[in-house]
Design a protein around this motif. Sequence first.
Motif, short mmCIF file in Angstrom:
data_model
loop_
_atom_site.label_atom_id
_atom_site.label_comp_id
_atom_site.label_asym_id
_atom_site.label_seq_id
_atom_site.Cartn_x
_atom_site.Cartn_y
_atom_site.Cartn_z
N GLU A 185 0.83 -1.21 0.00
CA GLU A 185 0.00 0.00 0.00
C GLU A 185 0.86 1.26 0.00
O GLU A 185 0.57 2.23 -0.71
CB GLU A 185 -0.96 0.00 1.20
CG GLU A 185 -2.00 1.08 1.15
CD GLU A 185 -2.95 0.96 -0.05
OE1 GLU A 185 -3.37 2.04 -0.54
OE2 GLU A 185 -3.26 -0.14 -0.49
N GLU A 186 1.92 1.26 0.79
CA GLU A 186 2.84 2.41 0.81
C GLU A 186 3.49 2.61 -0.56
O GLU A 186 3.63 3.74 -1.03
CB GLU A 186 3.91 2.22 1.87
CG GLU A 186 3.40 2.33 3.28
CD GLU A 186 4.43 1.93 4.32
OE1 GLU A 186 4.49 2.63 5.35
OE2 GLU A 186 5.15 0.93 4.12
N LYS A 196 0.88 4.08 -3.04
CA LYS A 196 0.67 5.51 -2.79
C LYS A 196 1.86 6.34 -3.26
O LYS A 196 1.69 7.39 -3.87
CB LYS A 196 0.40 5.76 -1.30
CG LYS A 196 -0.96 5.31 -0.86
CD LYS A 196 -1.17 5.57 0.62
CE LYS A 196 -2.51 5.04 1.08
NZ LYS A 196 -2.73 5.27 2.52
N ASN A 234 1.93 6.39 -7.10
CA ASN A 234 0.88 7.29 -7.59
C ASN A 234 1.29 8.75 -7.43
O ASN A 234 1.11 9.56 -8.35
CB ASN A 234 -0.44 7.04 -6.85
CG ASN A 234 -1.30 6.03 -7.54
OD1 ASN A 234 -1.62 6.18 -8.71
ND2 ASN A 234 -1.67 4.99 -6.83
#
Length: 82
Positions: free
Chosen positions: A7-8, A11, A14
């Motif tokens: 997830e890190e 993010k 992105n």
Amino acid sequence: MSKPSNEELIKALNAAGSAHHDYEAKFLKGKRDEFWAGWYASYVLGRLGDFATPSDLTNWLTQAPSSDDWFKSAAQYISERL
């Protein structure tokens, strides 16, 4: 530095994509940055710490499989190599 979570990574990738788009538009006057992977690697490492070498991360970004959600597949590809 510890390994970032998927997830890190998603993010950070992105955020790198958004910032790089602005960089290409404003500073490169709409031209494609042929060295995008190094730019992304620097951005991600600056955000998440030195979890990989800049050259390894740059290579992994260029080798990440294409998909409809490249950020997610690239994060998975990177995680598998850490």
